[in-house]
Design a protein around this motif. Structure first.
Motif, mmCIF file in Angstrom:
data_model
loop_
_atom_site.group_PDB
_atom_site.id
_atom_site.type_symbol
_atom_site.label_atom_id
_atom_site.label_comp_id
_atom_site.label_asym_id
_atom_site.label_seq_id
_atom_site.Cartn_x
_atom_site.Cartn_y
_atom_site.Cartn_z
ATOM 1 N N ASP A 163 0.834 -1.201 0.000
ATOM 2 C CA ASP A 163 0.000 0.000 0.000
ATOM 3 C C ASP A 163 0.868 1.249 0.000
ATOM 4 O O ASP A 163 2.033 1.221 0.413
ATOM 5 C CB ASP A 163 -0.918 0.015 1.214
ATOM 6 N N ALA A 164 0.293 2.353 -0.423
ATOM 7 C CA ALA A 164 1.026 3.619 -0.471
ATOM 8 C C ALA A 164 1.404 4.063 0.928
ATOM 9 O O ALA A 164 0.628 3.917 1.876
ATOM 10 C CB ALA A 164 0.181 4.686 -1.150
ATOM 11 N N MET A 165 2.595 4.617 1.056
ATOM 12 C CA MET A 165 3.038 5.133 2.345
ATOM 13 C C MET A 165 2.300 6.416 2.695
ATOM 14 O O MET A 165 1.912 6.632 3.844
ATOM 15 C CB MET A 165 4.548 5.390 2.310
ATOM 16 N N PHE A 166 2.098 7.269 1.692
ATOM 17 C CA PHE A 166 1.489 8.572 1.934
ATOM 18 C C PHE A 166 0.075 8.597 1.355
ATOM 19 O O PHE A 166 -0.099 8.560 0.132
ATOM 20 C CB PHE A 166 2.331 9.684 1.309
ATOM 21 N N THR A 167 -0.912 8.620 2.242
ATOM 22 C CA THR A 167 -2.304 8.669 1.819
ATOM 23 C C THR A 167 -3.025 9.777 2.574
ATOM 24 O O THR A 167 -2.615 10.175 3.675
ATOM 25 C CB THR A 167 -3.018 7.337 2.107
ATOM 26 N N ASP A 168 -4.104 10.271 1.979
ATOM 27 C CA ASP A 168 -4.904 11.274 2.686
ATOM 28 C C ASP A 168 -5.867 10.581 3.637
ATOM 29 O O ASP A 168 -5.888 9.350 3.733
ATOM 30 C CB ASP A 168 -5.639 12.185 1.695
ATOM 31 N N ARG A 169 -6.684 11.360 4.341
ATOM 32 C CA ARG A 169 -7.578 10.777 5.350
ATOM 33 C C ARG A 169 -8.631 9.873 4.726
ATOM 34 O O ARG A 169 -9.243 9.053 5.409
ATOM 35 C CB ARG A 169 -8.243 11.883 6.170
ATOM 36 N N GLY A 170 -8.844 10.006 3.411
ATOM 37 C CA GLY A 170 -9.782 9.130 2.727
ATOM 38 C C GLY A 170 -9.147 7.844 2.235
ATOM 39 O O GLY A 170 -9.820 7.009 1.637
ATOM 40 N N GLY A 171 -7.831 7.702 2.470
ATOM 41 C CA GLY A 171 -7.137 6.484 2.056
ATOM 42 C C GLY A 171 -6.569 6.535 0.654
ATOM 43 O O GLY A 171 -6.001 5.544 0.178
ATOM 44 N N LEU A 172 -6.709 7.669 -0.018
ATOM 45 C CA LEU A 172 -6.190 7.794 -1.377
ATOM 46 C C LEU A 172 -4.722 8.195 -1.359
ATOM 47 O O LEU A 172 -4.329 9.067 -0.570
ATOM 48 C CB LEU A 172 -6.993 8.837 -2.158
ATOM 49 N N PRO A 173 -3.893 7.586 -2.204
ATOM 50 C CA PRO A 173 -2.483 7.976 -2.282
ATOM 51 C C PRO A 173 -2.359 9.451 -2.647
ATOM 52 O O PRO A 173 -3.132 9.962 -3.464
ATOM 53 C CB PRO A 173 -1.928 7.085 -3.394
ATOM 54 N N VAL A 174 -1.404 10.140 -2.036
ATOM 55 C CA VAL A 174 -1.231 11.566 -2.289
ATOM 56 C C VAL A 174 -0.542 11.761 -3.638
ATOM 57 O O VAL A 174 0.611 11.382 -3.822
ATOM 58 C CB VAL A 174 -0.396 12.231 -1.180
ATOM 59 N N ALA A 175 -1.281 12.352 -4.578
ATOM 60 C CA ALA A 175 -0.736 12.629 -5.901
ATOM 61 C C ALA A 175 0.077 13.921 -5.864
ATOM 62 O O ALA A 175 -0.020 14.707 -4.919
ATOM 63 C CB ALA A 175 -1.858 12.751 -6.923
ATOM 64 N N ARG A 176 0.852 14.118 -6.881
ATOM 65 C CA ARG A 176 1.679 15.329 -6.971
ATOM 66 C C ARG A 176 0.816 16.584 -6.893
ATOM 67 O O ARG A 176 1.143 17.538 -6.183
ATOM 68 C CB ARG A 176 2.455 15.306 -8.295
ATOM 69 N N SER A 177 -0.303 16.589 -7.612
ATOM 70 C CA SER A 177 -1.174 17.759 -7.637
ATOM 71 C C SER A 177 -1.748 18.044 -6.255
ATOM 72 O O SER A 177 -1.865 19.203 -5.845
ATOM 73 C CB SER A 177 -2.302 17.553 -8.646
ATOM 74 N N ALA A 178 -2.104 16.993 -5.521
ATOM 75 C CA ALA A 178 -2.656 17.174 -4.180
ATOM 76 C C ALA A 178 -1.595 17.724 -3.232
ATOM 77 O O ALA A 178 -1.878 18.616 -2.423
ATOM 78 C CB ALA A 178 -3.196 15.849 -3.651
ATOM 79 N N PHE A 179 -0.385 17.195 -3.333
ATOM 80 C CA PHE A 179 0.692 17.677 -2.469
ATOM 81 C C PHE A 179 0.971 19.155 -2.727
ATOM 82 O O PHE A 179 1.128 19.940 -1.791
ATOM 83 C CB PHE A 179 1.958 16.856 -2.695
ATOM 84 N N LEU A 180 1.030 19.536 -3.998
ATOM 85 C CA LEU A 180 1.302 20.935 -4.336
ATOM 86 C C LEU A 180 0.162 21.842 -3.873
ATOM 87 O O LEU A 180 0.394 22.983 -3.457
ATOM 88 C CB LEU A 180 1.535 21.081 -5.838
#
Length: 324
Positions: free
Chosen positions: A235-252
């Motif tokens: 599983d992805a190490m970095f996910t948001d509170r909804g469990g979705l992996p943090v994409a580049r656009s979300a991080f920015l």
């Protein structure tokens, strides 16, 4: 194998370049839009010259981007087994194209903004804001861990975020992060990066610090939270509170919000600002060049262009020169 020969971002750039060439041909009625899609459109030196002019006057892209577009066009025809003028770098036709590109570069006014560094001082402000609460407990912790890792690991944004969808063969998974409490060290395996086209992988180690920003502590806490939530090794190490992996656009997007919160203009920064800021901070505290190269995994001295020299340092240098 043809697709695997290119990095994922290169595939995207090449596809954009070829599609731009098709749009150019269709726009000026040099290619019928309903043609057989299995047949490549005509290509010639004169058409490529006009395509370069089209990129300059209509698309307004950087000269380096045009070169990538031409490489993309060449790749498409090379894969189809069709020889073009782009395959003969010493031919007169390529000399003409290179001359046009030199003129392009001189005439084109760059709109690229110089990215400012996120130094350690700015990082501490970011972390302090997150600990006071910005996105919620989970996302604040994830953002703190990502920012701390990006800075102390000298990471590029694409090395710790995913593009559009998460790929366990490329992106950072739970199993890629190994904690060594006895050494106060966190080892992160990067399966792929810009300077690792053959995906041999590289391990980036970050250690505990005595400062307010500690990459080991934030990564250890995040790992505890992820495992408590039942995360599996792939599983992805970095996910948001909804469990979705943090994409580049979300991080920015998160980064822009936090920068605004601490009173900085987000348009002056980017995901690469952490890598620039790490090099700048390292140089400011007199870390030797060979160590900066090691920390940033640079194979040349190109890292020096990332180092931003404060005016106060220049002023002190001039004063020292005057006392000589």
């Amino acid at each position: 194998m043809w697709t695997a020969s290119l990095a994922p971002r290169t595939v995207t750039t090449y596809s954009t370049g070829y599609q731009s060439y098709l749009n150019f041909l269709i726009r000026y009625q040099l290619c019928h839009p309903l043609r057989n899609h299995h047949q490549l459109p005509v290509i010639s030196e004169i058409l490529l010259q006009y395509f370069i002019a089209y990129c300059f006057s209509v698309l307004h892209v950087q000269c380096a981007t045009v070169k990538n577009y031409l490489a993309g066009i060449r790749f498409v025809y090379l894969r189809a087994g069709i020889d073009t003028c782009l395959d003969h770098p010493t031919a007169p036709s390529m000399s003409r194209l290179q001359t046009l590109l030199r003129g392009y570069k001189k005439l084109h006014i760059s709109s690229t903004k110089k990215r400012l560094p996120i130094t350690y001082n700015i990082l501490t402000c970011i972390v302090a804001a997150l600990r006071n609460g910005v996105f919620g407990a989970h996302d604040d912790l994830v953002m703190e861990a990502m920012c701390s890792l990006a800075f102390f690991g000298f990471l590029r944004c694409g090395e710790f975020t995913c593009a559009k969808s998460f790929d366990p063969e490329v992106n950072v998974c739970i199993k890629d992060v190994v904690l060594h409490p006895s050494q106060a060290k966190c080892a992160v395996n990067l399966k792929t990066s810009k300077t690792d086209p053959f995906r041999q992988g590289v391990t980036v180690n970050v250690f505990a610090t005595s400062g307010s920003c500690c990459p080991f502590s934030s990564m250890r806490l995040l790992m505890f939270v992820r495992l408590q939530c039942g995360a599996k090794p792939c599983d992805a190490m970095f996910t948001d509170r909804g469990g979705l992996p943090v994409a580049r656009s979300a991080f920015l997007s998160w980064l822009n919000i936090v920068l605004c919160r601490i009173g900085l203009n987000p348009s002056l920064y980017s995901g690469h600002s952490f890598r620039i800021g790490a090099a700048t901070t390292a140089a400011h505290v007199n870390i030797q060049d060979h160590m900066i190269k090691t920390l940033g995994r640079w194979s040349s001295d190109c890292f020096t262009r990332y180092i931003r020299t404060p005016e106060d340092d220049i002023r002190r240098a001039h004063s020292s020169m005057a006392r000589s």
